[in-house]
Motif scaffolding. Structure first.
Motif, PDB file in Angstrom:
ATOM      1  N   ALA A 183     -13.083 -41.202 -18.617  1.00 30.21           N
ATOM      2  CA  ALA A 183     -13.156 -40.415 -19.816  1.00 30.21           C
ATOM      3  C   ALA A 183     -14.288 -40.889 -20.941  1.00 30.21           C
ATOM      4  O   ALA A 183     -14.812 -39.958 -21.466  1.00 30.21           O
ATOM      5  CB  ALA A 183     -11.793 -40.741 -20.688  1.00 30.21           C
ATOM      6  N   LEU A 184     -14.567 -42.184 -20.597  1.00 31.57           N
ATOM      7  CA  LEU A 184     -15.874 -42.538 -21.556  1.00 31.57           C
ATOM      8  C   LEU A 184     -17.134 -41.926 -21.096  1.00 31.57           C
ATOM      9  O   LEU A 184     -17.908 -41.426 -21.825  1.00 31.57           O
ATOM     10  CB  LEU A 184     -15.857 -44.183 -21.465  1.00 31.57           C
ATOM     11  CG  LEU A 184     -14.984 -44.691 -22.216  1.00 31.57           C
ATOM     12  CD1 LEU A 184     -14.825 -46.337 -21.906  1.00 31.57           C
ATOM     13  CD2 LEU A 184     -15.139 -44.539 -23.853  1.00 31.57           C
ATOM     14  N   ILE A 185     -17.178 -41.808 -19.654  1.00 32.99           N
ATOM     15  CA  ILE A 185     -18.563 -41.222 -19.211  1.00 32.99           C
ATOM     16  C   ILE A 185     -18.386 -39.567 -19.396  1.00 32.99           C
ATOM     17  O   ILE A 185     -19.388 -39.307 -20.074  1.00 32.99           O
ATOM     18  CB  ILE A 185     -18.383 -41.251 -17.606  1.00 32.99           C
ATOM     19  CG1 ILE A 185     -18.643 -42.759 -17.260  1.00 32.99           C
ATOM     20  CG2 ILE A 185     -19.672 -40.485 -16.956  1.00 32.99           C
ATOM     21  CD1 ILE A 185     -18.560 -43.063 -15.621  1.00 32.99           C
ATOM     22  N   GLY A 186     -17.218 -39.116 -19.723  1.00 32.90           N
ATOM     23  CA  GLY A 186     -17.257 -37.355 -19.992  1.00 32.90           C
ATOM     24  C   GLY A 186     -17.537 -37.318 -21.307  1.00 32.90           C
ATOM     25  O   GLY A 186     -18.283 -36.534 -21.746  1.00 32.90           O
ATOM     26  N   VAL A 202     -15.822 -31.755 -22.143  1.00 32.88           N
ATOM     27  CA  VAL A 202     -15.913 -30.313 -22.693  1.00 32.88           C
ATOM     28  C   VAL A 202     -15.425 -30.755 -24.262  1.00 32.88           C
ATOM     29  O   VAL A 202     -15.974 -29.999 -25.120  1.00 32.88           O
ATOM     30  CB  VAL A 202     -15.012 -29.488 -21.994  1.00 32.88           C
ATOM     31  CG1 VAL A 202     -15.559 -28.991 -20.930  1.00 32.88           C
ATOM     32  CG2 VAL A 202     -13.683 -29.766 -21.841  1.00 32.88           C
ATOM     33  N   MET A 203     -14.507 -31.512 -24.444  1.00 38.92           N
ATOM     34  CA  MET A 203     -14.050 -31.732 -25.892  1.00 38.92           C
ATOM     35  C   MET A 203     -14.598 -32.690 -26.956  1.00 38.92           C
ATOM     36  O   MET A 203     -14.728 -32.546 -27.887  1.00 38.92           O
ATOM     37  CB  MET A 203     -12.695 -31.730 -25.987  1.00 38.92           C
ATOM     38  CG  MET A 203     -11.659 -30.775 -25.286  1.00 38.92           C
ATOM     39  SD  MET A 203     -10.284 -30.422 -26.176  1.00 38.92           S
ATOM     40  CE  MET A 203      -9.268 -31.702 -25.712  1.00 38.92           C
ATOM     41  N   VAL A 204     -15.126 -33.827 -26.170  1.00 39.62           N
ATOM     42  CA  VAL A 204     -15.861 -34.858 -27.034  1.00 39.62           C
ATOM     43  C   VAL A 204     -17.685 -34.857 -26.859  1.00 39.62           C
ATOM     44  O   VAL A 204     -17.799 -34.707 -25.776  1.00 39.62           O
ATOM     45  CB  VAL A 204     -15.264 -36.293 -26.704  1.00 39.62           C
ATOM     46  CG1 VAL A 204     -15.842 -37.261 -27.614  1.00 39.62           C
ATOM     47  CG2 VAL A 204     -13.887 -36.220 -26.743  1.00 39.62           C
ATOM     48  N   GLY A 205     -18.006 -35.024 -27.582  1.00 41.40           N
ATOM     49  CA  GLY A 205     -19.422 -34.934 -27.552  1.00 41.40           C
ATOM     50  C   GLY A 205     -20.333 -36.071 -28.395  1.00 41.40           C
ATOM     51  O   GLY A 205     -20.447 -35.968 -29.716  1.00 41.40           O
ATOM     52  N   MET A 206     -20.358 -37.442 -27.839  1.00 41.27           N
ATOM     53  CA  MET A 206     -21.021 -38.342 -28.459  1.00 41.27           C
ATOM     54  C   MET A 206     -22.549 -37.988 -28.764  1.00 41.27           C
ATOM     55  O   MET A 206     -23.050 -38.451 -29.813  1.00 41.27           O
ATOM     56  CB  MET A 206     -20.974 -39.657 -27.669  1.00 41.27           C
ATOM     57  CG  MET A 206     -19.523 -40.153 -27.525  1.00 41.27           C
ATOM     58  SD  MET A 206     -18.863 -40.486 -29.149  1.00 41.27           S
ATOM     59  CE  MET A 206     -19.150 -42.268 -28.934  1.00 41.27           C
ATOM     60  N   VAL A 207     -23.270 -37.455 -27.831  1.00 38.82           N
ATOM     61  CA  VAL A 207     -24.559 -37.293 -28.156  1.00 38.82           C
ATOM     62  C   VAL A 207     -24.767 -36.195 -29.131  1.00 38.82           C
ATOM     63  O   VAL A 207     -25.619 -36.404 -30.070  1.00 38.82           O
ATOM     64  CB  VAL A 207     -25.332 -36.457 -26.702  1.00 38.82           C
ATOM     65  CG1 VAL A 207     -26.712 -36.290 -26.956  1.00 38.82           C
ATOM     66  CG2 VAL A 207     -24.832 -37.498 -25.810  1.00 38.82           C
ATOM     67  N   LEU A 238     -15.465 -37.021 -36.829  1.00 37.16           N
ATOM     68  CA  LEU A 238     -14.595 -38.282 -36.188  1.00 37.16           C
ATOM     69  C   LEU A 238     -13.407 -37.859 -35.819  1.00 37.16           C
ATOM     70  O   LEU A 238     -13.000 -38.276 -34.803  1.00 37.16           O
ATOM     71  CB  LEU A 238     -14.908 -39.463 -37.513  1.00 37.16           C
ATOM     72  CG  LEU A 238     -14.702 -40.849 -37.172  1.00 37.16           C
ATOM     73  CD1 LEU A 238     -16.072 -41.180 -36.332  1.00 37.16           C
ATOM     74  CD2 LEU A 238     -14.322 -41.729 -38.192  1.00 37.16           C
ATOM     75  N   LEU A 239     -12.562 -37.110 -36.731  1.00 33.73           N
ATOM     76  CA  LEU A 239     -11.084 -36.953 -36.388  1.00 33.73           C
ATOM     77  C   LEU A 239     -11.205 -35.754 -35.108  1.00 33.73           C
ATOM     78  O   LEU A 239     -10.483 -36.160 -34.309  1.00 33.73           O
ATOM     79  CB  LEU A 239     -10.640 -35.855 -37.599  1.00 33.73           C
ATOM     80  CG  LEU A 239     -10.277 -36.844 -38.734  1.00 33.73           C
ATOM     81  CD1 LEU A 239      -9.952 -36.227 -40.031  1.00 33.73           C
ATOM     82  CD2 LEU A 239      -9.190 -37.918 -38.396  1.00 33.73           C
ATOM     83  N   ARG A 240     -12.067 -34.834 -35.061  1.00 33.95           N
ATOM     84  CA  ARG A 240     -12.102 -33.970 -33.960  1.00 33.95           C
ATOM     85  C   ARG A 240     -12.363 -34.804 -32.829  1.00 33.95           C
ATOM     86  O   ARG A 240     -11.774 -34.455 -31.713  1.00 33.95           O
ATOM     87  CB  ARG A 240     -13.199 -32.890 -34.459  1.00 33.95           C
ATOM     88  CG  ARG A 240     -12.883 -31.708 -33.445  1.00 33.95           C
ATOM     89  CD  ARG A 240     -14.026 -30.553 -33.413  1.00 33.95           C
ATOM     90  NE  ARG A 240     -15.393 -31.241 -32.969  1.00 33.95           N
ATOM     91  CZ  ARG A 240     -15.532 -31.272 -31.576  1.00 33.95           C
ATOM     92  NH1 ARG A 240     -14.742 -30.805 -30.601  1.00 33.95           N
ATOM     93  NH2 ARG A 240     -16.624 -31.821 -31.090  1.00 33.95           N
ATOM     94  N   ASN A 241     -13.367 -35.362 -32.690  1.00 41.87           N
ATOM     95  CA  ASN A 241     -13.581 -36.126 -31.449  1.00 41.87           C
ATOM     96  C   ASN A 241     -12.783 -37.396 -31.024  1.00 41.87           C
ATOM     97  O   ASN A 241     -12.404 -37.399 -30.100  1.00 41.87           O
ATOM     98  CB  ASN A 241     -15.054 -36.873 -31.498  1.00 41.87           C
ATOM     99  CG  ASN A 241     -16.431 -35.834 -31.509  1.00 41.87           C
ATOM    100  OD1 ASN A 241     -16.523 -35.183 -30.335  1.00 41.87           O
ATOM    101  ND2 ASN A 241     -17.002 -35.169 -32.639  1.00 41.87           N
ATOM    102  N   GLY A 242     -12.097 -37.876 -32.103  1.00 43.92           N
ATOM    103  CA  GLY A 242     -11.156 -38.777 -31.794  1.00 43.92           C
ATOM    104  C   GLY A 242     -10.029 -38.175 -31.452  1.00 43.92           C
ATOM    105  O   GLY A 242      -9.370 -38.746 -30.439  1.00 43.92           O
ATOM    106  N   PHE A 243      -9.409 -37.123 -31.782  1.00 39.98           N
ATOM    107  CA  PHE A 243      -8.282 -36.497 -31.415  1.00 39.98           C
ATOM    108  C   PHE A 243      -8.423 -35.920 -30.233  1.00 39.98           C
ATOM    109  O   PHE A 243      -7.759 -35.992 -29.275  1.00 39.98           O
ATOM    110  CB  PHE A 243      -7.753 -35.390 -32.381  1.00 39.98           C
ATOM    111  CG  PHE A 243      -6.725 -35.833 -33.521  1.00 39.98           C
ATOM    112  CD1 PHE A 243      -5.390 -35.928 -32.999  1.00 39.98           C
ATOM    113  CD2 PHE A 243      -7.249 -36.360 -34.679  1.00 39.98           C
ATOM    114  CE1 PHE A 243      -4.757 -36.448 -34.116  1.00 39.98           C
ATOM    115  CE2 PHE A 243      -6.452 -36.754 -35.558  1.00 39.98           C
ATOM    116  CZ  PHE A 243      -5.012 -36.866 -35.316  1.00 39.98           C
ATOM    117  N   GLY A 244      -9.801 -35.414 -29.953  1.00 41.42           N
ATOM    118  CA  GLY A 244     -10.146 -35.056 -28.488  1.00 41.42           C
ATOM    119  C   GLY A 244     -10.127 -36.076 -27.513  1.00 41.42           C
ATOM    120  O   GLY A 244      -9.503 -35.783 -26.262  1.00 41.42           O
TER     121      GLY A 244
END
Lengths: 159, 185
Positions: free
Chosen positions: A80-83, A118-123, A138-144
């Motif tokens: 999940a972290l790698i994704g 697909v849902m979380v984009g740290m970059v 923050l909320l969108r990626n966190g919830f993702g």
């Protein structure tokens, strides 16, 4: 194989409709597709090569120890972290995840990887924060991320 | 020329690695090559169709019209529209950031913005076709349903958490920038 037939049937219908309505636009669609193919090709080839090397070097037992049942939840969390931190085009990610499953990865780990990818984009998060605000991002990626873990868990149980 | 080299440096490096492996560990190299070959075959079968389908979508349903349709309708209709329109575009998610921002500035609900971005990210139609081919229909269908539930739920939760207007002050962009946006839109 049947999926391919469905895809090509949809494409045939779409192409026929498009051709009837406008030849020019149909030609443009081909150009768009060609450009996308050129853009995708290097990473596509890189991933194909990488999968070949991984599966060639690591025996199935090792792979299943790393991402299979034995690895348990840690592998799922790592996937999940790698994704979340990588930016692999999703069109390439599915074949990658598919070959991991075929060589022993669990459904849970594969779906965790795909869903965060697909849902979380740290970059892209800094860009997202600039355009949509820090809190929203923050909320969108966190919830993702949280939902990805939940989706993975449910899929692991059902499939 | 330099640009091409830069773009292709990873595949090039990959080719060199394969050569080295083939020379020094022939069996492993051949096994790797066989796997890569199978994999490449699958890709070559599916990718042209998917890319062409994406091309057709992009030509016939341009992003501008998606932006126009978005934000219309409210309640269930607005939600369904946000979801449906999110499955159509073909670009990466970051292409959705400015679209979502202008949507919110026009007064769309935060929940619908989250749903739009979520389906753009995770439920795009061409992407689903590839998923069915490589992961199976069961996997794709289950992920679709669960993701949809997750997107809608988090949309409403995020909207509730951001109900305080102070939490989206970024909406108050300077007037001239809004003017610019209008001219562009």
């Amino acid at each position: 194989m049947s999926t391919l037939m469905v895809i090509y049937s949809i494409l045939a219908i779409g192409l026929a409709l498009s051709l009837v309505k406008s030849r020019k636009k149909t030609l443009m669609a081909f150009k768009v597709a060609g450009k996308a193919a050129l853009k995708l090709a290097p990473s596509l080839i890189a991933i194909i090569g990488l999968v070949g090397l991984i599966l060639g070097f690591l025996p199935p037992e090792t792979i299943s120890r790393l991402v299979g049942n034995e690895a348990g939840y840690t592998a799922t969390l790592v996937a999940a972290l790698i994704g979340a931190v990588t930016m692999i085009p999703s069109l390439i990610a599915f074949p990658l995840a598919g070959s991991l499953i075929r060589s022993g990865a669990t459904v849970m780990t594969a779906s965790a990887f795909i869903t965060t990818l697909v849902m979380v984009g740290m970059v892209t998060a800094p860009m997202e924060a600039k355009i949509l605000g820090r809190r929203f991002t923050l909320l969108r990626n966190g919830f993702g991320f949280i939902s990805a873990l939940m989706i993975a868990a449910i899929m692991g149980v059902i499939l | 020329m330099k640009g091409i080299l830069k773009k292709w440096k990873v595949p090039l490096a990959m080719a060199i690695i394969y050569l080295v492996v083939l020379v020094f560990k022939r069996e492993t190299g051949e096994a790797s090559l066989a796997v890569a070959g199978d994999y490449a075959k699958e890709m070559i079968l599916i990718m042209p169709a998917v890319l062409l389908l994406m091309g057709l979508i992009e030509v016939w349903i341009p992003k501008e019209s998606i932006q126009q349709w978005l934000g219309k309708g409210s309640g269930i209709k607005g939600m369904a529209l946000s979801f449906a329109l999110g499955t159509l575009p073909t670009g990466p998610l970051y292409a959705a950031f400015p679209m979502t921002a202008s949507l919110l500035k026009k007064g769309a609900r935060i929940s619908n913005a989250v749903i739009f971005m979520g389906s753009w990210a995770a439920l795009k139609i061409p992407q689903l076709l590839v998923e069915i081919e490589f992961m199976g229909l069961g996997f794709a269908a289950l992920r679709f349903i669960l993701t949809l539930v997750a997107i809608v739920t988090s949309g409403y939760v995020i909207e509730y958490m951001m109900r305080d207007p102070a939490s989206h002050q970024w909406l108050n962009v300077p007037a001239d920038e809004q003017q610019l946006q209008k001219q562009r839109g």
